[in-house]
Design an enzyme around this catalytic site. Structure first.
Site, short mmCIF file in Angstrom:
data_model
loop_
_atom_site.label_atom_id
_atom_site.label_comp_id
_atom_site.label_asym_id
_atom_site.label_seq_id
_atom_site.Cartn_x
_atom_site.Cartn_y
_atom_site.Cartn_z
N HIS A 1 -39.28 8.13 5.23
CA HIS A 1 -39.55 8.93 3.61
C HIS A 1 -40.46 8.84 3.08
O HIS A 1 -41.66 9.25 2.54
CB HIS A 1 -37.93 9.32 3.77
CG HIS A 1 -38.38 10.08 2.78
ND1 HIS A 1 -37.64 11.67 3.03
CD2 HIS A 1 -38.35 10.70 1.02
CE1 HIS A 1 -38.25 12.55 1.74
NE2 HIS A 1 -38.19 11.66 0.65
N GLU A 2 -39.83 7.40 2.75
CA GLU A 2 -40.36 6.35 1.62
C GLU A 2 -42.22 6.50 1.34
O GLU A 2 -43.00 6.24 0.30
CB GLU A 2 -40.33 5.32 0.48
CG GLU A 2 -38.81 6.30 -0.12
CD GLU A 2 -38.72 7.29 -0.41
OE1 GLU A 2 -39.04 7.13 -1.27
OE2 GLU A 2 -37.29 7.97 -0.76
N HIS B 1 -43.84 8.73 0.80
CA HIS B 1 -44.92 8.99 0.29
C HIS B 1 -46.47 7.64 -0.37
O HIS B 1 -47.10 8.24 -0.62
CB HIS B 1 -43.61 9.38 -1.42
CG HIS B 1 -42.36 10.36 -0.65
ND1 HIS B 1 -42.65 11.62 -1.11
CD2 HIS B 1 -41.37 10.42 -1.08
CE1 HIS B 1 -41.85 12.31 -0.94
NE2 HIS B 1 -40.56 11.86 -0.51
#
Length: 376
Positions: free
Chosen positions: A24-25, A28
């Site tokens: 997920h990170e 980003h």
């Protein structure tokens, strides 16, 4: 009933959550890099750093002691939830150009969206890999057997009937049937069938049953009392596998959205909500069933993580996207005071939900029953 060693809950939880937080990170982070934004910190976990390093771009990579999430803090962010630093405009011009707040709104929105989107892509990749290894199971939506006294029996469905539609939704595979019925709380459903070349429509009310799995967990679902014919497994190539993985992911996204809608409208009790402790419990249980079951569970949690992060709460990615949408429409950011109050509200909501799901999770471990027996 299968017993799970207590240590396995923690190990399996870290195996499940660690990669998903990273994925997920990293979504980003990598899109931020593509957009020319400098990342100051990439953290798996919160709180004090256990270990880490700083790369040649000046990004600190670290692992925190509280393994309940993670964050990427870009240049110009004040904190881990990407609230803008009031001093970002005073940065030197070269640094300011690579800060998050200095980017056009479409870039900021893309960076925010990349996290949940990467979770969905990760799930698609897992399901596609399963399809490549095991093949794609195709089970036509044809009734192979009917349970006596069931809703299907009372509605006079017959073996060999083909389920074409449920509540207007086309049914292509038998597994679409329980997905359309199981989590709809036993409400009447309209079923379109094909029998002997003719099409018929009838209405039946599914029966809610409580099932206990091999670990002693109880769950309610609605059934109509039919069984499928034997599935057919087909070997597929990469393109077909990706198509199957995408379809499977989309089906689980729709199911998650339906269940969340039931919580919001009060049709489903908040007692059914689970949090990190329940994920840890289920991770341990899946680990005892084998590597394939655990990997499938990782894909399922990845979908939920992506979906939840898209909710329009200011603490979550969905809340940031809401502010970016406001800015895109009004051609100016939302007032800072409004953003501050929105983040406080979002924080209060998230904390409240965490307390509720933790209470429920402890109940799933049997804590409240044991306390009640001691008091009684």
């Amino acid at each position: 009933m299968l017993d799970v060693p207590p240590w396995l809950y923690l190990i399996a939880f870290l195996i499940v959550l660690g990669p998903l937080v990273f994925v997920h990170e990293y979504g980003h982070y990598i899109v931020g890099r593509w957009c020319g934004v400098k990342a100051d910190t990439f953290s798996i976990g919160f709180g004090r750093r256990i270990f880490g390093w700083t790369d040649r771009r000046g990004t600190e990579w670290k692992v925190g002691w509280l393994p309940l999430g993670g964050y990427v803090q870009f240049a110009g962010d004040r904190d881990a939830v990407s609230q803008p630093d009031a001093e970002w405009q005073s940065l030197p011009e070269a640094e300011r150009a690579h800060s998050f707040p200095a980017q056009p709104v479409w870039k900021r929105a893309l960076i925010v969206l990349a996290g949940p989107l990467t979770n969905f892509l990760f799930a698609i990749a897992i399901f596609a890999a399963f399809a490549m290894v095991y093949g794609v199971a195709t089970t036509p939506p044809v009734i192979g057997a009917i349970e006596a006294g069931s809703a299907a029996d009372k509605a006079q469905l017959e073996v060999g009937d083909r389920i074409a539609r449920i509540n207007g939704r086309a049914i292509e595979d038998f597994m679409d049937i329980p997905m359309a019925v199981a989590f709809d709380l036993g409400r009447p459903v309209e079923i379109g069938i094909e029998r002997g070349g003719e099409q018929r429509t009838l209405t039946l009310r599914p029966r809610i049953v409580t099932e206990t799995d091999r670990f002693g967990n109880k769950a309610e679902r609605a059934i109509i009392g039919i069984r499928p014919v034997a599935p057919v497994y087909t070997t597929v190539g990469p393109v077909e596998a990706l198509t199957a993985g995408t379809a499977q992911t989309w089906g689980l996204v729709r199911m998650t959205g339906k269940i969340l809608g039931q919580f919001v409208t009060g049709q489903r009790s908040v007692k059914d909500m689970g949090g990190p402790l329940r994920i840890a419990k289920q991770s341990g249980e899946m680990a005892t069933l084998g590597v394939a079951s655990l990997i499938f569970f990782i894909a399922f949690v990845s979908i939920n993580l992506g979906f939840i992060n898209l909710l329009p709460l200011p603490m979550l990615d969905g809340g940031h996207l809401l502010f970016h949408a406001y800015e895109a429409v009004r051609r100016r950011p939302a007032p800072l005071q409004a953003q501050e109050w929105a983040f406080r509200f979002g924080f209060a909501v998230v904390v409240t939900l965490m307390l509720v799901v933790t209470f429920n999770d402890l109940g799933s471990f049997g804590l409240w029953d044991r306390i009640a027996r001691l008091i009684g």
